[in-house]
Scaffold this active site. Structure first.
Site, PDB file in Angstrom:
ATOM      1  N   HIS A 190       0.854  -1.130   0.024  1.00  0.00           N
ATOM      2  CA  HIS A 190      -0.247   0.017   0.107  1.00  0.00           C
ATOM      3  C   HIS A 190       0.751   1.163  -0.061  1.00  0.00           C
ATOM      4  CE1 HIS A 190      -4.245  -1.429   0.608  1.00  0.00           C
ATOM      5  NE2 HIS A 190      -3.366  -2.466   1.094  1.00  0.00           N
ATOM      6  N   GLU A 191       0.606   2.304  -0.956  1.00  0.00           N
ATOM      7  CA  GLU A 191       1.104   3.571  -0.619  1.00  0.00           C
ATOM      8  C   GLU A 191       0.771   4.163   0.532  1.00  0.00           C
ATOM      9  OE1 GLU A 191       3.237   6.591  -1.131  1.00  0.00           O
ATOM     10  OE2 GLU A 191       2.729   5.729  -2.972  1.00  0.00           O
TER      11      GLU A 191
END
Length: 236
Positions: free
Chosen positions: A106-107
């Site tokens: 995930h960013e």
């Protein structure tokens, strides 16, 4: 329910019989299967993305392959393994149940981290991040419930202990365990490791393997044992 979803679920229940691969490749744009006729896919598996399975690969029930996945010949996956992202696995590997290969992350630099929020609420995108592909060599044994993370390379002949979380590269013929995984020992002395890497027996055809049955059945205390059990034809 979307037609693509119906097709995926139906093929999952059927175990992806070879006669359906061409249909899936034509019908579902995001999926391209290249599966050897001798590969075995159990019922309940799910294949998405570009998936290549070599000869005699076995996927046990509940395995999910989602991404750009390339698996070498005679590698076995026990039930409920999960492979996500850009992953390459070599020949003759043994992957225990509930092993996870998580190549994408995930960013974390945005205000929110949930991809679904950006897609459905904001009508925007939040692309996943990655530190590079996951690459697994040949003759690798990965224990139950291990997790292999983004950017990791696992060398030929390595052993990953059950429950380990692998965050960095693993040398050939190393035995690693723990969270994060650390080397606890070597499978063989240095000279033996070097000789085995030179041989690359996992690239031999099966007739050559049968001719060198004594080699595969013998304990290898040192590199001389490797040399002594090989046929002259193979050594040359």
């Amino acid at each position: 329910m979307a037609l693509d979803t119906i097709v995926e679920r139906s093929l999952s229940l059927l175990g992806y019989p070879s006669i359906t691969h061409g249909l899936l490749n034509r019908r579902v744009d995001a999926t391209a299967l290249d599966v050897a006729p001798s590969a075995r896919i159990s019922m309940g598996c799910l294949l998405r993305g570009h998936v290549t399975l070599g000869p005699h690969v076995r996927l046990s029930r509940g395995c999910i392959l989602n991404g750009s996945i390339d698996v070498g010949r005679r590698t076995n996956f026990e039930p409920d393994c999960d492979l996500v992202g850009d992953i390459e696995i070599g020949n003759y590997c043994a992957i225990a149940r509930e092993t996870t290969f998580q190549q994408t992350n995930h960013e974390t630099t945005k205000p929110a981290m949930q991809i679904r929020l950006y897609d459905e609420v904001l009508d925007s995108e939040l692309p996943p991040t990655a530190d590079g592909p996951i690459e697994v060599g040949n003759d690798v044994w990965i224990g139950t419930d291990a997790t292999i993370l983004s950017g990791v390379t696992i060398g030929d002949g390595a052993i990953i202990g059950a429950g380990a979380v692998v965050t960095s590269d693993v040398d050939p013929y190393a035995v690693v365990a723990g969270v994060p995984a650390k080397r606890v020992r070597w499978r063989f002395p240095k000279e033996t490791r070097e000789r085995l890497l030179e041989l690359e027996w996992w690239e031999w055809d099966e007739e050559t393997m049968r001719e060198n049955r004594d080699f595969f059945e013998r304990t290898l205390p040192d590199s001389r044992a490797v040399q002594d059990t090989l046929s002259l034809e193979t050594v040359n």
